[in-house]
Design a protein around this motif. Structure first.
Motif, short mmCIF file in Angstrom:
data_model
loop_
_atom_site.label_atom_id
_atom_site.label_comp_id
_atom_site.label_asym_id
_atom_site.label_seq_id
_atom_site.Cartn_x
_atom_site.Cartn_y
_atom_site.Cartn_z
N GLN A 124 0.85 -1.19 0.00
CA GLN A 124 0.00 0.00 0.00
C GLN A 124 0.89 1.24 0.00
O GLN A 124 2.05 1.17 0.32
CB GLN A 124 -0.95 0.02 1.18
CG GLN A 124 -0.30 0.03 2.54
CD GLN A 124 -1.33 -0.10 3.65
OE1 GLN A 124 -2.51 -0.33 3.43
NE2 GLN A 124 -0.88 0.06 4.87
N SER A 146 1.47 4.59 1.77
CA SER A 146 1.12 5.26 3.04
C SER A 146 1.02 6.77 2.90
O SER A 146 0.26 7.40 3.62
CB SER A 146 2.16 4.92 4.10
OG SER A 146 2.17 3.54 4.33
N SER A 147 1.78 7.36 1.98
CA SER A 147 1.75 8.82 1.87
C SER A 147 0.41 9.31 1.34
O SER A 147 -0.18 10.22 1.91
CB SER A 147 2.91 9.33 1.02
OG SER A 147 2.83 8.79 -0.29
N GLY A 149 -2.22 7.19 0.94
CA GLY A 149 -3.22 6.40 1.66
C GLY A 149 -4.13 5.60 0.75
O GLY A 149 -5.35 5.73 0.81
N TYR A 150 -3.53 4.77 -0.11
CA TYR A 150 -4.36 3.91 -0.97
C TYR A 150 -3.60 2.65 -1.34
O TYR A 150 -2.40 2.53 -1.13
CB TYR A 150 -4.80 4.66 -2.23
CG TYR A 150 -3.77 4.67 -3.34
CD1 TYR A 150 -3.90 3.82 -4.43
CD2 TYR A 150 -2.66 5.52 -3.29
CE1 TYR A 150 -2.96 3.83 -5.45
CE2 TYR A 150 -1.72 5.53 -4.30
CZ TYR A 150 -1.86 4.67 -5.38
OH TYR A 150 -0.94 4.66 -6.38
#
Length: 154
Positions: free
Chosen positions: A42, A44-45, A47-48
């Motif tokens: 995924q 994280s920066s 968020g997907y």
């Protein structure tokens, strides 16, 4: 007797709702993820996740390009193909496509490049012209939903 029933009813209702919420939050479904070459599966920066698999359904996040040209469209669908392939799917498993573009006329003009990936087995599709995407320079984004055969489940 009737009044006792109504005293018990609210407590029963509260217990029913509590049990429903507990089981809904822990319903036991498993999400499998794939995100390009990312070991965390995924991003994280932002968020997907690029692909989430639940049961036999793949939910594929949008892939973007900065140009609505034959090359740009082909690049998007090749990346989507890679997303599908991450769980053994092809474009023939796609049941829904959402396409967002800042230039609908160019998309219509070059639609044959998109269609070639489906090999005349087209999904339900929604095309929307928009003023902008998450990445300001992007001009096209396509997301997919695909269903795998039941016998292909892990």
């Amino acid at each position: 007797m009737k009044s006792d029933y109504f005293k018990i009813l609210p407590l029963s209702l509260v217990l029913f709702l509590f049990n429903t919420m507990v089981f809904a939050q822990n319903n036991g479904f498993v999400k499998e993820k794939w995100h390009w070459d990312n070991p965390a599966k995924q991003d994280s920066s932002a968020g997907y996740v690029q692909v989430v698999k639940v049961d036999n359904v793949l939910y594929i996040s949008g892939v973007v390009t900065n140009e609505v040209t034959p090359k740009g469209i082909t690049d998007v669908y090749r990346a989507l193909e890679q997303s599908l392939n991450s769980f053994g799917a092809t474009f023939q498993h796609v049941v829904k496509e959402n396409l967002y573009t800042t230039d609908m006329e160019a998309m219509k003009k070059y639609n044959s490049y998109r269609k070639s990936f489906y090999k005349n087995d087209f999904p339900a599709a929604t095309w929307v012209q928009i003023s902008g995407l998450y990445m300001p320079e992007a001009k096209l984004e396509v997301e997919l939903v695909a269903h795998l055969p039941k016998d292909q489940l892990n």
